[in-house]
Design an enzyme around this catalytic site. Sequence first.
Site, mmCIF file in Angstrom:
data_model
loop_
_atom_site.group_PDB
_atom_site.id
_atom_site.type_symbol
_atom_site.label_atom_id
_atom_site.label_comp_id
_atom_site.label_asym_id
_atom_site.label_seq_id
_atom_site.Cartn_x
_atom_site.Cartn_y
_atom_site.Cartn_z
ATOM 1 N N ARG A 166 1.154 -1.273 -0.161
ATOM 2 C CA ARG A 166 0.059 0.362 -0.003
ATOM 3 C C ARG A 166 0.489 1.442 -0.249
ATOM 4 O O ARG A 166 0.340 2.363 0.711
ATOM 5 C CB ARG A 166 -0.915 0.138 0.992
ATOM 6 C CG ARG A 166 -1.818 -0.972 1.784
ATOM 7 C CD ARG A 166 -2.861 -1.596 0.455
ATOM 8 N NE ARG A 166 -3.254 -2.466 0.220
ATOM 9 C CZ ARG A 166 -3.039 -3.562 -0.354
ATOM 10 N NH1 ARG A 166 -2.371 -3.630 -1.019
ATOM 11 N NH2 ARG A 166 -3.873 -4.465 -0.397
ATOM 12 N N SER A 172 -10.421 -1.859 3.280
ATOM 13 C CA SER A 172 -9.884 -1.178 4.831
ATOM 14 C C SER A 172 -9.208 0.081 5.337
ATOM 15 O O SER A 172 -8.433 0.827 4.350
ATOM 16 C CB SER A 172 -8.480 -2.205 4.759
ATOM 17 O OG SER A 172 -8.923 -3.485 4.435
ATOM 18 N N GLU A 230 -4.423 3.397 6.208
ATOM 19 C CA GLU A 230 -4.805 2.705 4.651
ATOM 20 C C GLU A 230 -5.042 4.046 3.386
ATOM 21 O O GLU A 230 -4.685 4.043 3.141
ATOM 22 C CB GLU A 230 -4.962 1.433 4.425
ATOM 23 C CG GLU A 230 -4.432 1.168 2.639
ATOM 24 C CD GLU A 230 -5.294 0.354 2.343
ATOM 25 O OE1 GLU A 230 -5.478 -1.256 3.613
ATOM 26 O OE2 GLU A 230 -6.466 -0.650 1.449
HETATM 27 C C1 LIG Z 1 -15.845 -1.903 -0.694
HETATM 28 C C2 LIG Z 1 -14.113 -1.939 -0.874
HETATM 29 C C3 LIG Z 1 -13.053 -2.955 -1.126
HETATM 30 C C4 LIG Z 1 -11.967 -2.186 -1.425
HETATM 31 N N1 LIG Z 1 -10.570 -3.278 -1.425
HETATM 32 C C5 LIG Z 1 -9.368 -3.214 -1.285
HETATM 33 C C6 LIG Z 1 -8.682 -4.258 -1.868
HETATM 34 O O1 LIG Z 1 -9.124 -5.713 -2.033
HETATM 35 N N2 LIG Z 1 -7.399 -3.895 -1.868
HETATM 36 C C7 LIG Z 1 -6.770 -2.681 -1.894
HETATM 37 O O2 LIG Z 1 -5.894 -2.322 -2.147
HETATM 38 N N3 LIG Z 1 -7.918 -1.633 -1.815
HETATM 39 C C8 LIG Z 1 -9.160 -1.258 -1.420
HETATM 40 N N4 LIG Z 1 -10.129 -0.921 -1.934
HETATM 41 C C9 LIG Z 1 -9.141 0.536 -1.558
HETATM 42 C C10 LIG Z 1 -8.990 0.695 -3.063
HETATM 43 O O3 LIG Z 1 -10.530 0.666 -3.975
HETATM 44 C C11 LIG Z 1 -8.128 0.888 -3.759
HETATM 45 O O4 LIG Z 1 -7.167 1.789 -2.609
HETATM 46 C C12 LIG Z 1 -8.217 1.772 -4.838
HETATM 47 O O5 LIG Z 1 -6.848 1.822 -5.360
HETATM 48 C C13 LIG Z 1 -8.305 3.554 -5.213
HETATM 49 O O6 LIG Z 1 -8.307 3.688 -6.566
HETATM 50 P P1 LIG Z 1 -9.352 5.042 -6.742
HETATM 51 O O7 LIG Z 1 -8.864 5.319 -7.775
HETATM 52 O O8 LIG Z 1 -10.564 4.538 -6.040
HETATM 53 O O9 LIG Z 1 -8.377 6.171 -5.762
HETATM 54 P P2 LIG Z 1 -8.621 7.423 -5.197
HETATM 55 O O10 LIG Z 1 -9.637 6.684 -3.928
HETATM 56 O O11 LIG Z 1 -9.598 8.379 -5.784
HETATM 57 O O12 LIG Z 1 -7.889 8.276 -4.177
HETATM 58 C C14 LIG Z 1 -6.527 7.514 -3.408
HETATM 59 C C15 LIG Z 1 -5.151 8.355 -4.019
HETATM 60 O O13 LIG Z 1 -4.429 7.763 -5.440
HETATM 61 C C16 LIG Z 1 -3.845 8.998 -6.135
HETATM 62 N N5 LIG Z 1 -4.810 9.007 -7.181
HETATM 63 C C17 LIG Z 1 -6.170 8.263 -7.784
HETATM 64 N N6 LIG Z 1 -6.012 8.574 -8.774
HETATM 65 C C18 LIG Z 1 -4.617 9.288 -9.744
HETATM 66 C C19 LIG Z 1 -4.140 8.840 -10.757
HETATM 67 N N7 LIG Z 1 -4.105 8.907 -11.883
HETATM 68 N N8 LIG Z 1 -2.620 9.157 -10.714
HETATM 69 C C20 LIG Z 1 -2.423 9.678 -9.171
HETATM 70 N N9 LIG Z 1 -2.721 9.598 -8.329
HETATM 71 C C21 LIG Z 1 -4.312 9.093 -8.584
HETATM 72 C C22 LIG Z 1 -5.309 9.945 -4.809
HETATM 73 O O14 LIG Z 1 -4.325 11.294 -5.374
HETATM 74 C C23 LIG Z 1 -5.373 9.581 -3.746
HETATM 75 O O15 LIG Z 1 -3.912 10.175 -2.936
HETATM 76 C C24 LIG Z 1 -11.435 -1.307 -1.765
HETATM 77 C C25 LIG Z 1 -11.931 0.009 -0.872
HETATM 78 C C26 LIG Z 1 -13.585 -0.200 -0.791
HETATM 79 C C27 LIG Z 1 -14.224 0.659 -1.221
#
Ligand SMILES: Cc1cc2nc3c(=O)[nH]c(=O)nc-3n(C[C@H](O)[C@H](O)[C@H](O)COP(=O)(O)OP(=O)(O)OC[C@H]3O[C@@H](n4cnc5c(N)ncnc54)[C@H](O)[C@@H]3O)c2cc1C
Length: 299
Positions: free
Chosen positions: A172, A221, A291
């Site tokens: 992470r 998480s 996280e």
């Molecule tokens: C129900 C549920 C289940 C989940 N299960 C998991 C799992 O199994 N494993 C896991 O690792 N995570 C899990 N997550 C967490 C999450 O989905 C991940 O961390 C995911 O990768 C976040 O992506 P996002 O586009 O939503 O990022 P955001 O939440 O929008 O942003 C998170 C971070 O990424 C950065 N970011 C986003 N897009 C970009 C881009 N294009 N360029 C640069 N930086 C960027 C943002 O600035 C921020 O710092 C879960 C979440 C939920 C709600």
Amino acid sequence: MSDIDALVEIGLVRREVPLGPLTTYKAGGPAAYFAEVASGDELAALIESGLTARHPLLVLGRGSNLVVADSGFDGLVIKLVGEFTAASVSETRVEAGGATPLPRLARLAVDAEVLGLEFFVGVPGSVGGAIRQNAGCFGTETKDRLVVAEIVDLVTGEGSDRDPESLDLAYRHSNVAAEELVISATFQGHRGDPTAGKEKMREITRWRKEHQPGGTLNAGSVFKNPPGMTAGELIDSLGLKGMQVGDVAVSEKHANFFVAGPGATSGDVRRLVQAVKDTVFERSGTILEPEIQFVGFEE
Ligand SMILES: Cc1cc2nc3c(=O)[nH]c(=O)nc-3n(C[C@H](O)[C@H](O)[C@H](O)COP(=O)(O)OP(=O)(O)OC[C@H]3O[C@@H](n4cnc5c(N)ncnc54)[C@H](O)[C@@H]3O)c2cc1C
């Protein structure tokens, strides 16, 4: 007319845009400035305007790992759309724009007989978010499948190609900075039977339904797993399931998921995270590290 007014005029930048609806917690205040960027040309125009160099920046993916303060974010939020959501398969590689939803990426690969990306099916984020967080589950992390990410520095406009090592991907963790934008990425899979890939995705979905509070407002998480155990088991072992602040509670189904009700504020989430962290430390000596990311909160 100021640079901002010019970008507002052409619709590239909007003011005071509510961020809550763009996050999975559905809570939090507005962005002072918000740009939805649909093409390379729009990205270039935004950077050339100088706006990205003058304001604090937040790249918003699918908001599935973020908690935005109720007071909002006093800066420029950039969200990729349009051409940055396109993905394609070539041989055993998948190339995807930074805003591509991860479940779509997993399905696209399997349909093209490319396996290895099925773990993404249950992660409701984007390609950029997965790289920034090195998202992973079921024993596979983004770094295990990523070949290269194309990154643009939002202040200088310079682009670079970075592999997992130069991104410093670890549990992470990455070195993607707040002013860096992942615009595309290439993943490596392997040739395989789509039936097996589909069955694996069904299994993952079934497991999540059984073990996680699906259909609720949460951001996955809350804490990273400390060495040698899961954060969920630790929180559960201390009897903290059901602990509540305002309209946010530690899930009865999975203790590392904090579930929000319709009246929840981001402040509730923040206070519950702090309360659980403090209680876990007092009772076990373990320091839990979040996280999920907090945006716009005062330290
Ligand atoms: C129900 C549920 C289940 C989940 N299960 C998991 C799992 O199994 N494993 C896991 O690792 N995570 C899990 N997550 C967490 C999450 O989905 C991940 O961390 C995911 O990768 C976040 O992506 P996002 O586009 O939503 O990022 P955001 O939440 O929008 O942003 C998170 C971070 O990424 C950065 N970011 C986003 N897009 C970009 C881009 N294009 N360029 C640069 N930086 C960027 C943002 O600035 C921020 O710092 C879960 C979440 C939920 C709600």
